[in-house]
Design a protein around this motif. Structure first.
Motif, mmCIF file in Angstrom:
data_model
loop_
_atom_site.group_PDB
_atom_site.id
_atom_site.type_symbol
_atom_site.label_atom_id
_atom_site.label_comp_id
_atom_site.label_asym_id
_atom_site.label_seq_id
_atom_site.Cartn_x
_atom_site.Cartn_y
_atom_site.Cartn_z
ATOM 1 N N VAL A 257 -28.966 -60.665 38.950
ATOM 2 C CA VAL A 257 -28.937 -59.845 37.595
ATOM 3 C C VAL A 257 -27.639 -60.023 37.121
ATOM 4 C CG1 VAL A 257 -28.454 -57.777 38.240
ATOM 5 C CG2 VAL A 257 -29.948 -58.184 36.311
ATOM 6 N N LYS A 258 -26.569 -60.274 37.959
ATOM 7 C CA LYS A 258 -25.225 -60.159 37.901
ATOM 8 C C LYS A 258 -24.698 -60.997 36.376
ATOM 9 C CE LYS A 258 -22.851 -58.292 41.810
ATOM 10 N NZ LYS A 258 -21.744 -58.588 42.876
ATOM 11 N N PRO A 259 -24.963 -62.179 36.501
ATOM 12 C CA PRO A 259 -24.493 -62.954 35.360
ATOM 13 C C PRO A 259 -24.929 -62.531 33.945
ATOM 14 C CG PRO A 259 -25.398 -64.564 36.948
ATOM 15 C CD PRO A 259 -25.654 -63.127 37.675
ATOM 16 N N TYR A 260 -26.239 -61.836 33.896
ATOM 17 C CA TYR A 260 -26.572 -61.173 32.877
ATOM 18 C C TYR A 260 -25.975 -60.041 32.185
ATOM 19 C CZ TYR A 260 -30.762 -64.785 33.245
ATOM 20 O OH TYR A 260 -31.265 -65.830 33.342
ATOM 21 N N VAL A 261 -25.683 -59.256 33.479
ATOM 22 C CA VAL A 261 -24.833 -58.104 33.282
ATOM 23 C C VAL A 261 -23.646 -58.481 32.775
ATOM 24 C CG1 VAL A 261 -23.643 -56.214 34.317
ATOM 25 C CG2 VAL A 261 -26.072 -56.740 34.770
ATOM 26 N N ALA A 262 -23.210 -59.493 33.196
ATOM 27 C CA ALA A 262 -21.646 -59.814 32.576
ATOM 28 C C ALA A 262 -21.499 -60.087 31.297
ATOM 29 C CB ALA A 262 -21.277 -61.246 33.330
ATOM 30 N N VAL A 263 -22.566 -61.034 30.857
ATOM 31 C CA VAL A 263 -22.643 -61.383 29.247
ATOM 32 C C VAL A 263 -22.873 -59.968 28.597
ATOM 33 C CG1 VAL A 263 -24.157 -62.450 27.732
ATOM 34 C CG2 VAL A 263 -23.498 -63.666 29.704
ATOM 35 N N VAL A 264 -23.572 -59.012 29.001
ATOM 36 C CA VAL A 264 -23.890 -57.825 28.225
ATOM 37 C C VAL A 264 -22.579 -57.039 28.159
ATOM 38 C CG1 VAL A 264 -25.243 -55.616 28.253
ATOM 39 C CG2 VAL A 264 -26.397 -57.699 28.561
ATOM 40 N N LEU A 265 -22.067 -56.935 29.293
ATOM 41 C CA LEU A 265 -20.719 -56.100 29.469
ATOM 42 C C LEU A 265 -19.499 -56.730 28.673
ATOM 43 C CD1 LEU A 265 -19.518 -53.712 31.243
ATOM 44 C CD2 LEU A 265 -18.753 -55.551 32.665
ATOM 45 N N LEU A 266 -19.488 -57.951 28.347
ATOM 46 C CA LEU A 266 -18.505 -58.488 27.448
ATOM 47 C C LEU A 266 -18.837 -58.105 26.073
ATOM 48 C CD1 LEU A 266 -17.952 -61.890 29.085
ATOM 49 C CD2 LEU A 266 -16.471 -59.895 28.962
ATOM 50 N N GLY A 267 -20.253 -58.176 25.793
ATOM 51 C CA GLY A 267 -20.658 -57.862 24.430
ATOM 52 C C GLY A 267 -20.778 -56.382 23.735
ATOM 53 N N MET A 268 -20.429 -55.613 24.948
ATOM 54 C CA MET A 268 -20.978 -54.188 24.918
ATOM 55 C C MET A 268 -19.710 -53.445 23.946
ATOM 56 S SD MET A 268 -21.099 -51.738 28.060
ATOM 57 C CE MET A 268 -22.679 -51.996 28.434
ATOM 58 N N PRO A 269 -20.101 -52.369 23.130
ATOM 59 C CA PRO A 269 -19.149 -51.461 22.480
ATOM 60 C C PRO A 269 -17.845 -51.180 23.494
ATOM 61 C CG PRO A 269 -21.238 -50.870 21.907
ATOM 62 C CD PRO A 269 -21.330 -51.834 22.996
ATOM 63 N N VAL B 212 -17.528 -66.381 32.495
ATOM 64 C CA VAL B 212 -18.763 -66.669 31.845
ATOM 65 C C VAL B 212 -18.434 -67.958 30.893
ATOM 66 C CG1 VAL B 212 -20.173 -65.883 29.710
ATOM 67 C CG2 VAL B 212 -19.489 -64.330 31.729
ATOM 68 N N SER B 213 -17.278 -68.006 30.346
ATOM 69 C CA SER B 213 -16.947 -69.131 29.310
ATOM 70 C C SER B 213 -17.049 -70.548 30.153
ATOM 71 C CB SER B 213 -15.832 -69.137 28.544
ATOM 72 O OG SER B 213 -14.583 -69.258 29.613
ATOM 73 N N LYS B 214 -16.906 -70.470 31.470
ATOM 74 C CA LYS B 214 -16.818 -71.707 32.168
ATOM 75 C C LYS B 214 -18.315 -71.904 32.810
ATOM 76 C CE LYS B 214 -11.831 -71.768 33.399
ATOM 77 N NZ LYS B 214 -11.045 -71.288 34.537
ATOM 78 N N GLY B 215 -19.222 -70.911 32.851
ATOM 79 C CA GLY B 215 -20.333 -71.000 33.304
ATOM 80 C C GLY B 215 -20.334 -70.947 34.688
ATOM 81 N N ASP B 216 -19.154 -70.051 35.277
ATOM 82 C CA ASP B 216 -19.047 -70.087 36.537
ATOM 83 C C ASP B 216 -19.821 -69.046 37.392
ATOM 84 O OD1 ASP B 216 -18.097 -70.220 39.347
ATOM 85 O OD2 ASP B 216 -15.867 -70.262 38.903
ATOM 86 N N TRP B 217 -20.984 -69.122 37.928
ATOM 87 C CA TRP B 217 -21.675 -68.103 38.019
ATOM 88 C C TRP B 217 -21.399 -67.388 39.504
ATOM 89 C CZ3 TRP B 217 -22.847 -66.977 33.473
ATOM 90 C CH2 TRP B 217 -23.437 -68.203 32.574
ATOM 91 N N LEU B 218 -20.854 -68.402 40.249
ATOM 92 C CA LEU B 218 -20.609 -68.054 41.540
ATOM 93 C C LEU B 218 -19.386 -66.877 41.382
ATOM 94 C CD1 LEU B 218 -20.777 -71.206 43.495
ATOM 95 C CD2 LEU B 218 -22.266 -69.213 43.894
ATOM 96 N N ARG B 219 -18.323 -67.208 40.742
ATOM 97 C CA ARG B 219 -17.175 -66.555 40.566
ATOM 98 C C ARG B 219 -17.810 -65.164 39.885
ATOM 99 N NH1 ARG B 219 -12.706 -64.769 41.330
ATOM 100 N NH2 ARG B 219 -11.169 -64.456 39.764
ATOM 101 N N ILE B 220 -18.706 -65.126 38.875
ATOM 102 C CA ILE B 220 -19.362 -63.863 38.714
ATOM 103 C C ILE B 220 -19.734 -62.912 39.674
ATOM 104 C CG2 ILE B 220 -21.010 -62.644 37.297
ATOM 105 C CD1 ILE B 220 -20.764 -65.281 35.275
#
Lengths: 328, 87
Positions: free
Chosen positions: A216-228, A249-257
Protein backbone atom coordinates in the motif's frame (compact mmCIF):
# COMPACT_ATOMS: atom_id res chain seq x y z
CA UNK A 1 -23.83 0.25 3.38
CA UNK A 2 -22.75 0.22 -0.26
CA UNK A 3 -19.55 -1.72 -0.84
CA UNK A 4 -17.49 -0.97 -3.93
CA UNK A 5 -14.01 -1.34 -5.32
CA UNK A 6 -11.76 0.99 -7.23
CA UNK A 7 -9.61 -0.40 -10.02
CA UNK A 8 -6.56 1.43 -11.27
CA UNK A 9 -6.17 1.03 -15.04
CA UNK A 10 -2.47 0.28 -14.73
CA UNK A 11 -3.53 -3.31 -15.35
CA UNK A 12 -4.45 -4.69 -18.80
CA UNK A 13 -8.19 -4.65 -19.43
CA UNK A 14 -8.53 -8.42 -19.22
CA UNK A 15 -7.23 -8.33 -15.67
CA UNK A 16 -9.69 -5.60 -14.72
CA UNK A 17 -12.41 -7.77 -16.22
CA UNK A 18 -11.44 -10.69 -13.95
CA UNK A 19 -11.52 -8.37 -10.93
CA UNK A 20 -14.83 -6.73 -11.91
CA UNK A 21 -16.52 -10.04 -12.65
CA UNK A 22 -15.31 -11.35 -9.30
CA UNK A 23 -16.71 -8.29 -7.56
CA UNK A 24 -20.02 -8.51 -9.40
CA UNK A 25 -20.52 -12.16 -8.49
CA UNK A 26 -19.83 -11.48 -4.85
CA UNK A 27 -22.36 -8.65 -4.64
CA UNK A 28 -20.31 -5.47 -4.65
CA UNK A 29 -22.28 -2.42 -5.77
CA UNK A 30 -19.84 -0.55 -7.98
CA UNK A 31 -16.46 -0.48 -9.59
CA UNK A 32 -14.79 2.91 -9.88
CA UNK A 33 -12.09 3.44 -12.50
CA UNK A 34 -9.45 5.90 -11.42
CA UNK A 35 -8.00 8.38 -13.91
CA UNK A 36 -4.28 9.09 -14.22
CA UNK A 37 -2.80 10.34 -17.44
CA UNK A 38 0.05 7.81 -17.26
CA UNK A 39 -2.29 4.80 -17.00
CA UNK A 40 -4.82 3.40 -19.44
CA UNK A 41 -7.80 5.68 -20.00
CA UNK A 42 -10.44 5.32 -17.30
CA UNK A 43 -13.09 6.22 -19.87
CA UNK A 44 -12.07 3.38 -22.17
CA UNK A 45 -11.79 1.04 -19.18
CA UNK A 46 -15.29 2.05 -18.06
CA UNK A 47 -16.64 1.35 -21.53
CA UNK A 48 -14.99 -2.04 -21.62
CA UNK A 49 -16.28 -3.04 -18.19
CA UNK A 50 -19.77 -1.72 -18.95
CA UNK A 51 -19.88 -4.35 -21.71
CA UNK A 52 -18.41 -7.09 -19.52
CA UNK A 53 -20.69 -6.69 -16.50
CA UNK A 54 -24.44 -6.81 -16.01
CA UNK A 55 -25.43 -5.24 -12.71
CA UNK A 56 -22.34 -3.57 -11.30
CA UNK A 57 -22.46 0.21 -11.28
CA UNK A 58 -19.62 1.68 -13.35
CA UNK A 59 -18.06 4.75 -11.77
CA UNK A 60 -16.08 7.04 -14.05
CA UNK A 61 -13.35 9.06 -12.55
CA UNK A 62 -12.27 11.05 -10.82
CA UNK A 63 -12.27 13.32 -13.89
CA UNK A 64 -11.02 16.87 -13.51
CA UNK A 65 -12.25 19.93 -15.43
CA UNK A 66 -8.77 20.89 -16.63
CA UNK A 67 -8.03 17.72 -18.58
CA UNK A 68 -11.68 17.04 -19.49
CA UNK A 69 -14.13 19.73 -20.46
CA UNK A 70 -17.55 19.40 -18.79
CA UNK A 71 -19.08 18.88 -22.24
CA UNK A 72 -16.84 15.85 -22.76
CA UNK A 73 -17.60 14.50 -19.30
CA UNK A 74 -21.33 14.68 -20.04
CA UNK A 75 -20.80 13.09 -23.45
CA UNK A 76 -18.78 10.21 -21.94
CA UNK A 77 -21.32 9.57 -19.19
CA UNK A 78 -24.36 9.77 -21.43
CA UNK A 79 -22.77 7.51 -24.04
CA UNK A 80 -21.86 4.97 -21.39
CA UNK A 81 -25.47 4.75 -20.23
CA UNK A 82 -26.39 3.23 -23.59
CA UNK A 83 -24.10 0.32 -22.73
CA UNK A 84 -25.02 0.22 -19.04
CA UNK A 85 -28.43 1.86 -18.59
CA UNK A 86 -29.01 3.17 -15.09
CA UNK A 87 -25.69 2.00 -13.76
CA UNK A 88 -23.29 4.81 -14.55
CA UNK A 89 -21.89 7.25 -12.00
CA UNK A 90 -19.47 10.11 -12.51
CA UNK A 91 -16.99 11.61 -10.10
CA UNK A 92 -15.52 15.06 -10.61
CA UNK A 93 -12.61 16.51 -8.68
CA UNK A 94 -9.98 19.22 -8.83
CA UNK A 95 -7.21 16.94 -10.05
CA UNK A 96 -3.62 16.73 -8.96
CA UNK A 97 -1.61 19.93 -9.67
CA UNK A 98 1.62 17.99 -10.22
CA UNK A 99 0.11 15.71 -12.86
CA UNK A 100 -1.70 18.59 -14.51
CA UNK A 101 1.52 20.58 -14.70
CA UNK A 102 3.22 17.60 -16.36
CA UNK A 103 0.42 17.66 -18.94
CA UNK A 104 1.01 21.36 -19.56
CA UNK A 105 -2.18 22.35 -17.81
CA UNK A 106 -2.65 25.00 -15.13
CA UNK A 107 -4.52 24.50 -11.89
CA UNK A 108 -6.41 27.72 -11.32
CA UNK A 109 -9.45 28.33 -9.13
CA UNK A 110 -10.30 24.65 -8.55
CA UNK A 111 -13.44 25.27 -6.50
CA UNK A 112 -15.02 27.42 -9.18
CA UNK A 113 -13.95 25.07 -11.97
CA UNK A 114 -15.35 22.01 -10.24
CA UNK A 115 -18.63 23.73 -9.41
CA UNK A 116 -19.03 24.92 -13.00
CA UNK A 117 -18.27 21.43 -14.25
CA UNK A 118 -20.88 19.81 -12.01
CA UNK A 119 -23.54 22.34 -12.99
CA UNK A 120 -22.75 22.04 -16.71
CA UNK A 121 -22.63 18.25 -16.71
CA UNK A 122 -25.93 18.02 -14.85
CA UNK A 123 -27.54 20.52 -17.20
CA UNK A 124 -26.46 18.50 -20.24
CA UNK A 125 -27.40 15.12 -18.76
CA UNK A 126 -30.90 16.34 -17.99
CA UNK A 127 -31.44 17.37 -21.57
CA UNK A 128 -31.08 21.12 -21.14
CA UNK A 129 -28.81 23.60 -22.83
CA UNK A 130 -26.23 25.73 -21.08
CA UNK A 131 -26.14 29.48 -21.47
CA UNK A 132 -23.20 28.94 -23.80
CA UNK A 133 -25.42 26.77 -26.04
CA UNK A 134 -23.80 23.48 -25.13
CA UNK A 135 -26.16 20.56 -25.55
CA UNK A 136 -26.35 16.80 -26.03
CA UNK A 137 -28.46 15.62 -28.95
CA UNK A 138 -29.22 12.32 -27.23
CA UNK A 139 -30.57 11.50 -23.79
CA UNK A 140 -28.82 9.32 -21.24
CA UNK A 141 -30.49 6.05 -20.25
CA UNK A 142 -31.21 6.57 -16.57
CA UNK A 143 -29.86 9.16 -14.19
CA UNK A 144 -26.16 9.59 -13.64
CA UNK A 145 -25.30 10.59 -10.07
CA UNK A 146 -22.49 13.13 -9.91
CA UNK A 147 -20.06 12.69 -7.04
CA UNK A 148 -17.39 15.14 -6.03
CA UNK A 149 -14.01 13.86 -4.91
CA UNK A 150 -13.12 16.01 -1.94
CA UNK A 151 -10.67 16.33 0.92
CA UNK A 152 -10.37 20.05 1.72
CA UNK A 153 -13.03 21.83 3.77
CA UNK A 154 -14.33 24.04 0.99
CA UNK A 155 -14.47 21.22 -1.55
CA UNK A 156 -16.38 19.07 0.95
CA UNK A 157 -18.87 21.92 1.44
CA UNK A 158 -19.17 22.33 -2.31
CA UNK A 159 -19.87 18.61 -2.62
CA UNK A 160 -22.77 18.95 -0.19
CA UNK A 161 -24.02 22.02 -1.99
CA UNK A 162 -24.02 20.77 -5.59
CA UNK A 163 -23.20 17.05 -5.65
CA UNK A 164 -25.33 13.94 -5.55
CA UNK A 165 -22.63 12.45 -3.40
CA UNK A 166 -19.07 12.78 -2.21
CA UNK A 167 -16.09 10.45 -2.36
CA UNK A 168 -13.84 11.22 0.58
CA UNK A 169 -10.38 9.88 -0.04
CA UNK A 170 -9.24 9.04 3.45
CA UNK A 171 -8.97 6.07 5.75
CA UNK A 172 -7.85 8.22 8.65
CA UNK A 173 -10.59 8.09 11.24
CA UNK A 174 -10.60 11.67 12.59
CA UNK A 175 -10.27 13.15 9.09
CA UNK A 176 -12.94 10.89 7.70
CA UNK A 177 -15.47 11.67 10.39
CA UNK A 178 -14.87 15.41 10.19
CA UNK A 179 -15.09 15.33 6.41
CA UNK A 180 -18.23 13.23 6.32
CA UNK A 181 -19.94 15.53 8.82
CA UNK A 182 -18.95 18.62 6.89
CA UNK A 183 -20.23 17.33 3.55
CA UNK A 184 -23.40 15.95 5.11
CA UNK A 185 -24.12 19.23 6.91
CA UNK A 186 -23.62 21.17 3.70
CA UNK A 187 -25.99 18.85 1.85
CA UNK A 188 -28.62 19.22 4.56
CA UNK A 189 -28.32 23.01 4.42
CA UNK A 190 -28.69 22.89 0.64
CA UNK A 191 -31.69 20.57 0.93
CA UNK A 192 -30.03 17.86 -1.13
CA UNK A 193 -31.94 14.76 -0.17
CA UNK A 194 -30.36 11.41 -0.93
CA UNK A 195 -26.87 12.88 -0.81
CA UNK A 196 -24.44 9.95 -0.52
CA UNK A 197 -21.27 10.04 1.54
CA UNK A 198 -18.80 7.35 0.57
CA UNK A 199 -15.32 6.80 1.97
CA UNK A 200 -12.68 5.83 -0.53
CA UNK A 201 -10.09 4.02 1.54
CA UNK A 202 -6.70 2.81 0.41
CA UNK A 203 -6.83 -0.90 1.11
CA UNK A 204 -4.30 -3.70 1.16
CA UNK A 205 -5.16 -7.11 2.50
CA UNK A 206 -2.81 -10.06 2.78
CA UNK A 207 -2.33 -12.78 5.36
CA UNK A 208 1.16 -11.42 6.01
CA UNK A 209 0.69 -7.93 7.45
CA UNK A 210 4.13 -6.73 6.34
CA UNK A 211 3.39 -7.60 2.71
CA UNK A 212 0.07 -5.78 2.88
CA UNK A 213 1.71 -2.63 4.25
CA UNK A 214 4.53 -2.77 1.72
CA UNK A 215 2.02 -3.02 -1.12
CA UNK A 216 0.00 0.00 0.00
CA UNK A 217 2.94 2.36 0.57
CA UNK A 218 3.29 3.81 -2.96
CA UNK A 219 -0.43 4.62 -2.96
CA UNK A 220 -0.20 6.23 0.48
CA UNK A 221 2.73 8.32 -0.72
CA UNK A 222 0.70 9.72 -3.62
CA UNK A 223 -2.29 10.46 -1.37
CA UNK A 224 -0.05 12.06 1.24
CA UNK A 225 1.46 14.42 -1.32
CA UNK A 226 -1.97 15.57 -2.48
CA UNK A 227 -3.43 15.89 1.00
CA UNK A 228 -4.43 19.25 2.53
CA UNK A 229 -1.48 20.80 4.38
CA UNK A 230 -3.53 21.02 7.58
CA UNK A 231 -4.02 17.24 7.57
CA UNK A 232 -0.32 16.63 7.03
CA UNK A 233 0.50 18.92 9.93
CA UNK A 234 -1.91 17.07 12.18
CA UNK A 235 -0.26 13.79 11.22
CA UNK A 236 3.13 15.28 12.10
CA UNK A 237 4.51 14.78 8.59
CA UNK A 238 7.83 16.61 8.25
CA UNK A 239 8.80 18.61 5.19
CA UNK A 240 11.93 16.49 4.72
CA UNK A 241 9.84 13.35 4.38
CA UNK A 242 7.57 15.05 1.87
CA UNK A 243 10.53 16.15 -0.20
CA UNK A 244 11.98 12.62 -0.27
CA UNK A 245 8.60 11.12 -1.13
CA UNK A 246 7.92 13.69 -3.82
CA UNK A 247 11.27 12.92 -5.42
CA UNK A 248 10.66 9.17 -5.29
CA UNK A 249 7.11 9.45 -6.64
CA UNK A 250 8.13 11.71 -9.52
CA UNK A 251 10.84 9.18 -10.48
CA UNK A 252 8.54 6.20 -9.97
CA UNK A 253 11.11 4.85 -7.50
CA UNK A 254 8.81 2.56 -5.52
CA UNK A 255 11.65 0.82 -3.65
CA UNK A 256 12.71 4.17 -2.25
CA UNK A 257 9.14 4.83 -1.09
CA UNK A 258 9.16 1.54 0.81
CA UNK A 259 12.31 2.69 2.62
CA UNK A 260 11.27 6.26 3.27
CA UNK A 261 7.62 5.99 4.30
CA UNK A 262 7.21 4.79 7.91
CA UNK A 263 4.87 1.85 8.45
CA UNK A 264 2.80 3.72 11.05
CA UNK A 265 2.04 6.51 8.58
CA UNK A 266 1.01 3.96 5.94
CA UNK A 267 -1.28 2.32 8.47
CA UNK A 268 -2.74 5.67 9.58
CA UNK A 269 -3.79 6.45 6.02
CA UNK A 270 -4.99 3.07 4.84
CA UNK A 271 -6.87 -0.05 5.81
CA UNK A 272 -4.04 -2.54 5.62
CA UNK A 273 -3.04 -5.83 7.15
CA UNK A 274 -4.44 -9.31 7.45
CA UNK A 275 -8.16 -10.07 7.54
CA UNK A 276 -8.38 -9.48 11.29
CA UNK A 277 -6.55 -6.14 10.98
CA UNK A 278 -8.82 -5.05 8.16
CA UNK A 279 -11.94 -6.09 10.03
CA UNK A 280 -10.81 -4.09 13.05
CA UNK A 281 -10.06 -1.01 10.93
CA UNK A 282 -13.39 -1.22 9.14
CA UNK A 283 -15.27 -1.62 12.41
CA UNK A 284 -13.75 1.67 13.58
CA UNK A 285 -14.94 3.67 10.57
CA UNK A 286 -17.59 6.29 11.39
CA UNK A 287 -20.31 4.24 9.72
CA UNK A 288 -23.18 6.35 10.99
CA UNK A 289 -21.93 9.13 8.70
CA UNK A 290 -21.31 6.87 5.72
CA UNK A 291 -23.49 5.43 2.96
CA UNK A 292 -20.73 3.46 1.36
CA UNK A 293 -17.12 2.32 1.33
CA UNK A 294 -15.00 2.15 -1.80
CA UNK A 295 -12.01 -0.12 -1.35
CA UNK A 296 -9.32 1.64 -3.33
CA UNK A 297 -5.65 1.51 -4.00
CA UNK A 298 -3.86 -1.78 -4.49
CA UNK A 299 -6.45 -3.91 -2.59
CA UNK A 300 -3.56 -6.25 -1.83
CA UNK A 301 -0.59 -8.03 -3.39
CA UNK A 302 -3.14 -10.45 -4.89
CA UNK A 303 -6.11 -8.25 -5.82
CA UNK A 304 -8.50 -11.06 -6.78
CA UNK A 305 -7.99 -12.80 -3.47
CA UNK A 306 -8.26 -9.46 -1.69
CA UNK A 307 -11.58 -8.69 -3.41
CA UNK A 308 -12.92 -12.02 -2.18
CA UNK A 309 -11.60 -11.60 1.35
CA UNK A 310 -12.70 -7.97 1.62
CA UNK A 311 -16.22 -9.02 0.69
CA UNK A 312 -16.20 -11.80 3.27
CA UNK A 313 -15.05 -9.45 6.01
CA UNK A 314 -17.10 -6.38 5.12
CA UNK A 315 -20.36 -8.07 4.12
CA UNK A 316 -20.40 -9.84 7.46
CA UNK A 317 -19.46 -6.70 9.36
CA UNK A 318 -22.06 -4.54 7.64
CA UNK A 319 -24.70 -7.24 7.41
CA UNK A 320 -24.71 -7.39 3.65
CA UNK A 321 -26.30 -10.43 2.08
CA UNK A 322 -26.03 -11.45 -1.56
CA UNK A 323 -27.08 -8.87 -4.13
CA UNK A 324 -30.78 -8.08 -3.98
CA UNK A 325 -31.36 -9.56 -0.52
CA UNK A 326 -33.24 -7.52 2.10
CA UNK A 327 -30.08 -6.98 4.12
CA UNK A 328 -28.66 -4.97 1.26
CA UNK B 1 7.12 -36.52 -10.94
CA UNK B 2 8.01 -34.70 -14.21
CA UNK B 3 5.27 -34.23 -16.85
CA UNK B 4 3.85 -31.97 -19.57
CA UNK B 5 0.76 -29.76 -18.92
CA UNK B 6 -1.71 -32.40 -20.15
CA UNK B 7 -0.01 -35.07 -18.09
CA UNK B 8 -0.07 -32.61 -15.23
CA UNK B 9 -3.81 -32.10 -15.65
CA UNK B 10 -4.45 -35.82 -15.59
CA UNK B 11 -2.33 -36.14 -12.49
CA UNK B 12 -3.91 -33.33 -10.50
CA UNK B 13 -7.55 -33.04 -11.57
CA UNK B 14 -8.74 -35.59 -9.06
CA UNK B 15 -6.75 -34.15 -6.17
CA UNK B 16 -8.47 -32.32 -3.36
CA UNK B 17 -6.14 -29.34 -3.82
CA UNK B 18 -6.77 -29.01 -7.57
CA UNK B 19 -8.95 -25.94 -7.06
CA UNK B 20 -6.24 -24.24 -4.99
CA UNK B 21 -3.67 -25.06 -7.66
CA UNK B 22 -5.82 -23.38 -10.32
CA UNK B 23 -6.28 -20.34 -8.05
CA UNK B 24 -2.54 -20.09 -7.43
CA UNK B 25 -1.73 -20.33 -11.15
CA UNK B 26 -4.41 -17.76 -11.97
CA UNK B 27 -2.86 -15.36 -9.47
CA UNK B 28 0.52 -15.85 -11.12
CA UNK B 29 -1.00 -14.65 -14.40
CA UNK B 30 -2.92 -11.85 -12.73
CA UNK B 31 0.01 -10.38 -10.83
CA UNK B 32 3.02 -10.89 -13.07
CA UNK B 33 4.94 -7.80 -14.11
CA UNK B 34 5.63 -9.63 -17.36
CA UNK B 35 2.05 -9.25 -18.56
CA UNK B 36 3.37 -7.79 -21.81
CA UNK B 37 4.15 -11.43 -22.67
CA UNK B 38 0.40 -12.11 -22.74
CA UNK B 39 -1.23 -10.53 -25.76
CA UNK B 40 -4.68 -8.95 -25.29
CA UNK B 41 -6.42 -11.78 -27.15
CA UNK B 42 -4.89 -14.33 -24.82
CA UNK B 43 -5.86 -12.20 -21.84
CA UNK B 44 -9.44 -12.10 -23.08
CA UNK B 45 -9.42 -15.85 -23.50
CA UNK B 46 -8.15 -16.29 -19.96
CA UNK B 47 -10.88 -13.96 -18.63
CA UNK B 48 -13.49 -15.89 -20.68
CA UNK B 49 -12.31 -19.19 -19.21
CA UNK B 50 -12.38 -17.70 -15.71
CA UNK B 51 -15.86 -16.30 -16.20
CA UNK B 52 -17.16 -19.64 -17.49
CA UNK B 53 -15.46 -21.59 -14.71
CA UNK B 54 -13.53 -23.43 -17.41
CA UNK B 55 -10.02 -23.09 -16.01
CA UNK B 56 -10.63 -26.43 -14.35
CA UNK B 57 -11.18 -28.12 -17.70
CA UNK B 58 -8.33 -29.74 -19.63
CA UNK B 59 -8.01 -27.01 -22.25
CA UNK B 60 -8.43 -24.19 -19.76
CA UNK B 61 -5.89 -25.64 -17.35
CA UNK B 62 -3.38 -26.24 -20.11
CA UNK B 63 -3.78 -22.65 -21.33
CA UNK B 64 -3.40 -21.30 -17.79
CA UNK B 65 -0.23 -23.35 -17.33
CA UNK B 66 1.15 -22.03 -20.62
CA UNK B 67 0.61 -18.40 -19.57
CA UNK B 68 2.00 -18.90 -16.07
CA UNK B 69 5.03 -20.78 -17.41
CA UNK B 70 5.68 -18.13 -20.06
CA UNK B 71 5.43 -15.11 -17.76
CA UNK B 72 6.79 -16.46 -14.49
CA UNK B 73 8.62 -19.76 -15.04
CA UNK B 74 10.16 -19.79 -11.57
CA UNK B 75 6.90 -18.98 -9.77
CA UNK B 76 5.10 -21.53 -11.92
CA UNK B 77 7.54 -24.25 -10.90
CA UNK B 78 7.39 -23.15 -7.28
CA UNK B 79 3.57 -23.43 -7.24
CA UNK B 80 3.93 -26.99 -8.53
CA UNK B 81 6.86 -27.86 -6.27
CA UNK B 82 4.79 -26.96 -3.21
CA UNK B 83 2.49 -29.79 -4.29
CA UNK B 84 5.21 -32.28 -5.15
CA UNK B 85 4.84 -31.75 -8.90
CA UNK B 86 7.24 -30.93 -11.72
CA UNK B 87 6.98 -30.11 -15.41
Amino acid sequence: MRLSIELVPKDPFWRMRVYAVTAERLGYDAVWLSEHHFNRSSVVAATYLALRTRVLRIGMGVLNPYAFSPALMAQFAASLTELAPGRVALSIGAGDPVSLKAMGLGWVDPLRRVEEAVVTVRTLLTGSRTEGHLRLDFRPRGTVPIYLAAQGKRMLELAGKVGDGVLINSANLPFLEESARRARDAATSAGREGFAVEAEVLTSLHEERAKAVKTVKPYVAVVLLGMPQTWRERLGVEEGLLTRLSDAVSKGDWLRIHEVLPDDLALALSVSGNAADVRRSLSELPVRFLDGIVFGGPLGPYPRRAINELWRVSSELFDRGPRGSPAQ
Amino acid sequence: MRMDPIGLYEAVRGRSDFGELVEDLLDVALTTYNHHLIDPGEGERLADLYERGALHDADGFKFLCELAMRTEPEKFREVLRRRGLEV
